[in-house]
Scaffold this motif. Structure first.
Motif, PDB file in Angstrom:
ATOM      1  N   ILE A  57       0.830  -1.215   0.000  1.00  0.00           N
ATOM      2  CA  ILE A  57       0.000   0.000   0.000  1.00  0.00           C
ATOM      3  C   ILE A  57       0.865   1.266   0.000  1.00  0.00           C
ATOM      4  N   ARG A  62       1.855   2.499  -6.992  1.00  0.00           N
ATOM      5  CA  ARG A  62       0.411   2.308  -7.106  1.00  0.00           C
ATOM      6  C   ARG A  62      -0.224   3.358  -7.992  1.00  0.00           C
ATOM      7  N   ASP A  63       0.316   4.560  -7.955  1.00  0.00           N
ATOM      8  CA  ASP A  63      -0.249   5.626  -8.784  1.00  0.00           C
ATOM      9  C   ASP A  63      -0.163   5.277 -10.256  1.00  0.00           C
ATOM     10  N   GLU A  66      -2.829   2.778 -10.947  1.00  0.00           N
ATOM     11  CA  GLU A  66      -4.164   3.374 -10.992  1.00  0.00           C
ATOM     12  C   GLU A  66      -4.365   4.169 -12.262  1.00  0.00           C
ATOM     13  N   SER A  67      -3.312   4.857 -12.715  1.00  0.00           N
ATOM     14  CA  SER A  67      -3.507   5.640 -13.932  1.00  0.00           C
ATOM     15  C   SER A  67      -3.643   4.730 -15.143  1.00  0.00           C
TER      16      SER A  67
ATOM     17  N   SER B  50       2.017   9.041  -1.442  1.00  0.00           N
ATOM     18  CA  SER B  50       1.212   9.219  -2.646  1.00  0.00           C
ATOM     19  C   SER B  50      -0.249   9.459  -2.284  1.00  0.00           C
ATOM     20  N   TRP B  51      -0.974  10.055  -3.234  1.00  0.00           N
ATOM     21  CA  TRP B  51      -2.377  10.377  -2.958  1.00  0.00           C
ATOM     22  C   TRP B  51      -3.226   9.128  -2.804  1.00  0.00           C
ATOM     23  N   ALA B  52      -2.910   8.073  -3.550  1.00  0.00           N
ATOM     24  CA  ALA B  52      -3.697   6.841  -3.429  1.00  0.00           C
ATOM     25  C   ALA B  52      -3.519   6.234  -2.038  1.00  0.00           C
ATOM     26  N   THR B  53      -2.281   6.246  -1.526  1.00  0.00           N
ATOM     27  CA  THR B  53      -2.033   5.701  -0.199  1.00  0.00           C
ATOM     28  C   THR B  53      -2.743   6.522   0.870  1.00  0.00           C
ATOM     29  N   VAL B 145      -0.539  14.296 -10.702  1.00  0.00           N
ATOM     30  CA  VAL B 145      -0.354  13.623  -9.409  1.00  0.00           C
ATOM     31  C   VAL B 145      -1.470  12.666  -9.026  1.00  0.00           C
ATOM     32  N   VAL B 174       0.441   9.306 -14.146  1.00  0.00           N
ATOM     33  CA  VAL B 174       0.344   9.753 -12.753  1.00  0.00           C
ATOM     34  C   VAL B 174       1.577   9.318 -11.981  1.00  0.00           C
ATOM     35  N   LEU B 175       2.175  10.263 -11.258  1.00  0.00           N
ATOM     36  CA  LEU B 175       3.312   9.966 -10.383  1.00  0.00           C
ATOM     37  C   LEU B 175       3.109  10.699  -9.066  1.00  0.00           C
ATOM     38  N   PRO B 176       3.643  10.155  -7.967  1.00  0.00           N
ATOM     39  CA  PRO B 176       3.569  10.893  -6.702  1.00  0.00           C
ATOM     40  C   PRO B 176       4.387  12.185  -6.802  1.00  0.00           C
ATOM     41  N   GLN B 179       8.192  12.245  -6.440  1.00  0.00           N
ATOM     42  CA  GLN B 179       9.010  11.513  -7.418  1.00  0.00           C
ATOM     43  C   GLN B 179       9.191  12.266  -8.719  1.00  0.00           C
TER      44      GLN B 179
END
Lengths: 194, 358
Positions: A57, A62-63, A66-67, B50-53, B145, B174-176, B179
């Motif tokens: 997680i 993960r980004d 998801e993209s 990251s935004w997902a986390t 992002v 999309v990247l954090p 990064q």
């Protein structure tokens, strides 16, 4: 189960990945690939068409995942752990264990839930392993430091071992500090003296 | 100063999540300047990558609240179609704060290596470049992002003005945020839209050229909100009010220029953003670095924090609708909800903060 589910695991912790892979295989899943990062994920997904992707997680990759799913519906879609069991406890324990999971479009959440549970259990026991290793190392460091402080006291203050130990313990009790703290102070202090 | 009247607190120990971004400042300031403790809260701040986390930790119940991208609570049904939890906000912490940066190599090929704030010349140069680019060339890659972020909206708006949209020659990914600079340095991406300090950092190091300040493209777009889950709000209405009060006061404090200068070394600390103060200072002083060879230019409103005397912190359904209309230009937003923006909760916090103002 009519067909065995195919899984790609993305995990940068080799030991943990090993544990997860072994358990998933033992439970009858097909391990299609294990990647250290999602950098090579896109071609792997294209090649293997996994039913699900399991990923730490905390992984910033993960980004990317998801993209992909957002851009292309053939890729694994968000996020299996929010649908697999449907209840808040399942989501909370997946998040706490540090597992996130993506599944292929059209797959029933019920079918991926057992794989997520296996990953959760392995992530948790890896966490416990790590913690107990850290505890052992901490204890070892503590013992070494105290022994060294005792040695310095014995050499510089001409105390015997018993008296050096008592000195350390009394200092710790009087200053409401731990033996380790006192030992570190003594080492610093006595070492700075010529 | 009168003591702040404190609502009844259902819980006092609170964990809030944030990312390594300059506009996480209200959370850090509220903790360090004692705004949280004055309303009786003991707040732990936890940094995420990251935004997902951050989103999943909040929904999973491992934290109480988060400084979150404004469109995220509105588009939760798009991001997690099967999730039964909702997100809501009663405070927009800040507007603006983003920019579009292109790699030095690309900006030189486009002939815009001096950089710009308004984005117009860069957009047309990019359009000409893409038209001349052979079909066989690898596509240009621009990063944002989060799929539903102000950044995606701003980047697509900038491209749209130049008559461009993502296609085979131009990819969005999309990247954090933290990064972005490394990905630009490695050449994995050709540019990005990101929050500060990641534009300033690339510009000062000569890795990138800022070609548009997003507050000039789309002024006063809601950027970060204080988000909580619907069920958390239900069971903690008093604690939620106290949180909004403390954060509105922290935002107000950040309205003074001298206070912002004081905040820089605190934000830079290892346990917060862990960054060079020199990279954090410019945007908080409304200074825009375009590249390493040009002098910084003035960019008023680079960060617009909430303020009791302005309306920028009020999450109205109208603002939610505007964000969703922009999202709808590139994705279906069926099931998205403007109700996640709660102006009534903002009014509660505003009333409470005004009660004890001198």
């Amino acid at each position: 189960m009519s067909e065995r589910l195919g899984i790609i695991l993305v995990d940068d912790q080799p030991e943990r990945a090993e544990m997860v892979c072994r358990r998933l295989r033992a439970a009858g899943y097909r391990l299609l690939a294990h990647l250290n990062s999602a950098a090579g994920l896109l071609p792997q997904v294209d090649r293997h068409r996994p039913d699900m992707v399991l990923i730490d997680i905390e992984s910033p990759d993960r980004d990317i995942l998801e993209s992909l799913s957002f851009i292309n519906r053939h890729h694994p879609t968000p996020v299996a752990m929010f649908s697999a069991r449907g209840d808040a406890d399942f989501i909370t324990s997946a998040v706490q264990a540090g597992v996130s999971a993506y599944m292929a479009e059209g797959l029933s959440p019920e079918r991926v839930a057992p794989a997520i549970e296996i990953a959760m259990a392995q992530f948790r026991s890896y966490q416990q392993l790590r913690q107990s290793l850290e505890r052992t190392q901490r204890q070892l460091h503590e013992r070494k430091t105290i022994e060294r402080a005792k040695g310095l006291l014995m050499a510089k203050k001409r105390l015997d071992e018993e008296a050096a130990h008592r000195t350390l313990r009394n200092l710790a009790m009087n200053s409401n500090a731990s033996m380790l703290d006192v030992a570190e102070q003594i080492i610093n202090h006595l070492q700075s003296q010529p | 100063m009168n003591p702040t009247p404190i609502p009844h607190l259902e819980r006092k120990h609170i964990k809030l999540l944030y990312l390594r971004l300059t506009d996480s400042a209200p959370l850090i300031v509220a903790k360090e300047q004692g705004f949280f403790s004055r309303v009786g809260l003991n707040v732990e701040l936890q940094r995420e990558t990251s935004w997902a986390t951050l989103r999943d930790r909040l929904i999973g119940g491992t934290a109480d609240g988060a400084a979150m991208l404004a469109p995220m609570p509105l588009t939760l049904a798009q991001a997690l179609p099967q999730c039964e939890e909702t997100l809501l906000t009663g405070l927009i912490l800040s507007c603006n704060g983003n920019a579009i940066t292109l790699s030095r190599r690309l900006s030189e090929e486009l002939g815009i290596s001096a950089g710009s704030a308004d984005g117009a010349a860069a957009g047309s140069a990019l359009a000409r470049y893409l038209q001349a680019m052979p079909d066989t060339a690898p596509p240009l890659k621009l990063a944002t992002v989060y799929p539903f972020s102000s950044h995606t909206l701003q980047l697509r708006h900038w491209l749209g003005v130049a008559g461009l949209a993502p296609d085979r020659k131009l990819q969005l990914l999309v990247l954090p945020p933290e990064q972005m600079v490394a990905a630009l340095r490695r050449g994995d991406i050709d540019g990005y839209c990101v929050g500060e300090p990641w534009n300033t950092l690339a510009a000062r190091q000569g890795l990138g050229t800022v070609v548009a300040a997003c507050n000039i493209l789309l002024p006063a777009m809601p950027e970060k909100v204080l988000a909580v889950t619907g069920s958390w709000h239900q069971s903690n209405p008093g604690t939620h009010l106290a949180l909004r009060m403390a954060l509105l006061q922290a935002c107000n404090w950040l309205g003074q220029r001298s206070a912002r200068a004081d905040a820089v070394p605190v934000l830079a600390r290892r346990d917060y953003l862990d960054l060079d103060p020199a990279d954090l200072r410019p945007s908080l002083a409304d200074q825009l670095h375009l590249g390493d060879r040009s002098r910084p230019v003035d960019n008023p409103g680079w960060h617009l924090f909430a303020h009791p005397d302005s309306d920028s912190g009020r999450p109205t359904e109208e603002k939610a609708r505007q964000l969703l209309e922009l999202c709808a230009t590139f994705s279906p937003v069926a099931g998205a909800t403007t109700h996640a923006f709660r102006a009534d909760l903002y009014q509660q916090a505003l009333d409470a903060v005004r009660l004890h103002r001198p």
